[in-house]
Design an enzyme around this catalytic site. Structure first.
Site, PDB file in Angstrom:
ATOM      1  N   HIS A 113       0.730  -1.346   0.499  1.00 26.11           N
ATOM      2  CA  HIS A 113      -0.564   0.048   0.188  1.00 26.11           C
ATOM      3  C   HIS A 113       0.905   1.686   0.249  1.00 26.11           C
ATOM      4  O   HIS A 113       2.065   1.390   0.624  1.00 26.11           O
ATOM      5  CB  HIS A 113      -1.058  -0.021   0.739  1.00 26.11           C
ATOM      6  N   ASP A 168       5.740   2.248   7.109  1.00 25.93           N
ATOM      7  CA  ASP A 168       4.845   1.274   6.814  1.00 25.93           C
ATOM      8  C   ASP A 168       4.464   2.187   5.489  1.00 25.93           C
ATOM      9  O   ASP A 168       3.642   3.169   5.799  1.00 25.93           O
ATOM     10  CB  ASP A 168       4.153   1.707   8.403  1.00 25.93           C
ATOM     11  N   ASP A 183      -0.137   4.143   0.468  1.00 24.01           N
ATOM     12  CA  ASP A 183      -1.053   5.333   1.860  1.00 24.01           C
ATOM     13  C   ASP A 183      -0.333   5.009   2.946  1.00 24.01           C
ATOM     14  O   ASP A 183       0.324   4.383   3.533  1.00 24.01           O
ATOM     15  CB  ASP A 183      -2.478   5.574   1.845  1.00 24.01           C
ATOM     16  N   GLU A 212      -5.101   1.379   4.373  1.00 22.82           N
ATOM     17  CA  GLU A 212      -4.858   2.227   6.489  1.00 22.82           C
ATOM     18  C   GLU A 212      -5.935   2.711   7.038  1.00 22.82           C
ATOM     19  O   GLU A 212      -6.147   2.046   7.998  1.00 22.82           O
ATOM     20  CB  GLU A 212      -3.781   2.981   6.516  1.00 22.82           C
ATOM     21  N   GLU A 248       4.675  -5.901   4.276  1.00 20.44           N
ATOM     22  CA  GLU A 248       4.321  -4.643   5.685  1.00 20.44           C
ATOM     23  C   GLU A 248       5.443  -5.014   6.667  1.00 20.44           C
ATOM     24  O   GLU A 248       5.888  -6.814   6.183  1.00 20.44           O
ATOM     25  CB  GLU A 248       2.931  -5.358   6.415  1.00 20.44           C
TER      26      GLU A 248
END
Length: 421
Positions: free
Chosen positions: A102, A135, A104, A170, A193
């Site tokens: 991801h 992250d 974001d 998120e 992650e």
């Protein structure tokens, strides 16, 4: 234990390039739902195109996704969302390996807590500091580095590599949900992650709750004429503590290392609108952990029964019960099928490519996109650079050497999974 093709690919892992790309991505303040989130998707689309992938960059139909019965929920306001998927053009009858991450990040919070601007990456030795460092901008960089090395070595794959870079992880998983709804699939998936050197093969789920507790307004000097919503909330808070303890008895072995595998946390409490008034409403919002393999509907029902019983036991709340609603993200739990070979392949690749100790396997107490891919029938695990304990904090950081190690392990895992010609 490396063959010639694997050794040639590892020779192309560019440590300096990994550091430069990490700094570049952190500098894009891609907070969930912001314009910069979309900006980063376009930047990464260009990167994938330069790596020779067939790239699909599309504006998601938010109205249609929100109307879908499986929509995972969202908390950030947004008027656009961009999907990004790429696939290697070569390949034959081999499997498809999905690299997912991801783009974001969460907001930086109190600026005074940071040593400088959180979106101006700061380097101390081998460590890069900044919002999104672990992250999970580092995970995105590891994907790009592994792909770049495979391409630079001129390897022809028997299968294919798919890349899914997603928004909105998120706050519920909108990007992954939209990517899967567009038809993108794979035979296995690795999400980078931050896992702190572990293979995460299961995730707990999490549901966002809102609890509205009524009181009775009065002047503060005559508080005996009113009922404080804050005081009314306290027995509910104690009941939620008991529910958390009950739900964390005898956790699944994958979750047993965590002190509270399925946390029930109240994140915000708002009450009152004037200092000299007795507050007539308190609103508490938080997250309810969903147990591994538990239907989220059962978790919601357990929470609602707890609140109803606490109200029935209280003289004021019996006649003025609290109201429970479920806004925001809805993370089910997810798990790699037991006995799947992917963890073993990844362990062997890590040992051969990095020369480190064997990776341990565990579950994680937070929700992630893993559960969406697992729910779509795609065996998925998480393995990425960084420590989740510093994510979402002003201490967020990652070691470049760790990013390099993950990129090396990913490259070998991909080669051993999809095969070469």
């Amino acid at each position: 234990m490396l063959n010639d093709v694997e050794a040639a690919v590892l020779a192309e892992i560019d440590e300096a390039g990994i550091g430069r790309t990490l700094l570049e991505l952190i500098a894009v303040p891609s907070v969930t739902g912001s314009a910069a989130e979309s900006e980063l998707q376009h930047l990464l689309a260009g990167r994938l195109e330069r790596l020779g992938l067939d790239v699909d960059l599309w504006s998601m139909d938010l109205e249609a996704l929100r109307a879908d019965p499986g929509f995972p929920g969202a908390e950030a306001e947004r008027d656009e969302a961009w999907g990004l998927a790429g696939v290697t053009p070569d390949g034959g009858d081999g499997p498809t390996f999905v690299l997912q991450g991801h783009v974001d990040v969460v907001p930086p919070g109190d600026p005074d807590a940071w040593d400088g601007d959180p979106f101006v990456p700061r380097v101390t030795g081998d460590v890069v500091h900044g919002r999104g460092a672990c992250d999970m901008k580092a995970g995105l960089v590891a994907h790009l580095a592994a792909l770049s090395a495979i391409r630079a070595a001129g390897v022809r794959l028997r299968g294919r590599v798919g890349v899914h870079f997603v928004v909105g992880e998120e706050d519920g998983g909108l990007g992954a949900f939209g990517t899967l709804r567009r038809g993108y699939r794979g035979d296995v998936c690795v999400i980078t992650e931050p896992t702190g050197g572990a293979l995460v093969t299961a995730n707990a789920g999490a549901l966002t709750f809102r609890l509205a507790v009524p009181g009775k307004a009065a002047h503060g000097s005559a508080r005996d004429q009113g009922v404080s919503a804050f005081d009314a909330y306290l027995p509910l808070h104690r009941a939620l503590g008991r529910l958390e303890a009950e739900r964390n008895r005898d956790p699944h072995p994958l979750m047993a290392e965590h002190p509270i595998p399925y946390a029930l946390s109240v994140g915000t409490v708002r009450a009152g609108d004037w200092a000299s008034s007795v507050p007539d409403l308190l609103v508490a919002e938080g997250r309810l952990g969903v147990r591994l393999g538990e239907d989220p509907a059962r978790a919601r029902a357990a929470f609602e029964r707890c609140v109803a019983q606490a109200c029935a036991d209280d003289p004021w709340l019996r006649g003025h019960p609290a109201v429970v609603t479920w806004p925001g993200g809805r993370f089910a739990s997810g798990r790699l099928p037991e006995g799947h070979p992917l963890p073993g392949v990844m362990r062997g690749a890590y040992a051969d490519a990095v020369g480190a100790a064997e990776l341990r396997e565990c579950g994680a107490p937070y929700g992630s996109d893993l559960r969406l891919y697992a729910g779509a029938g795609i065996p998925t695990l998480q393995f990425g650079p960084g420590d989740i304990r510093v994510a979402h904090s002003a201490r967020e950081r990652v070691s470049v050497a760790e990013v390099v190690g993950v990129a090396r392990a990913l490259a070998v895992t991909v080669l051993r999974t999809v095969g070469t010609k």
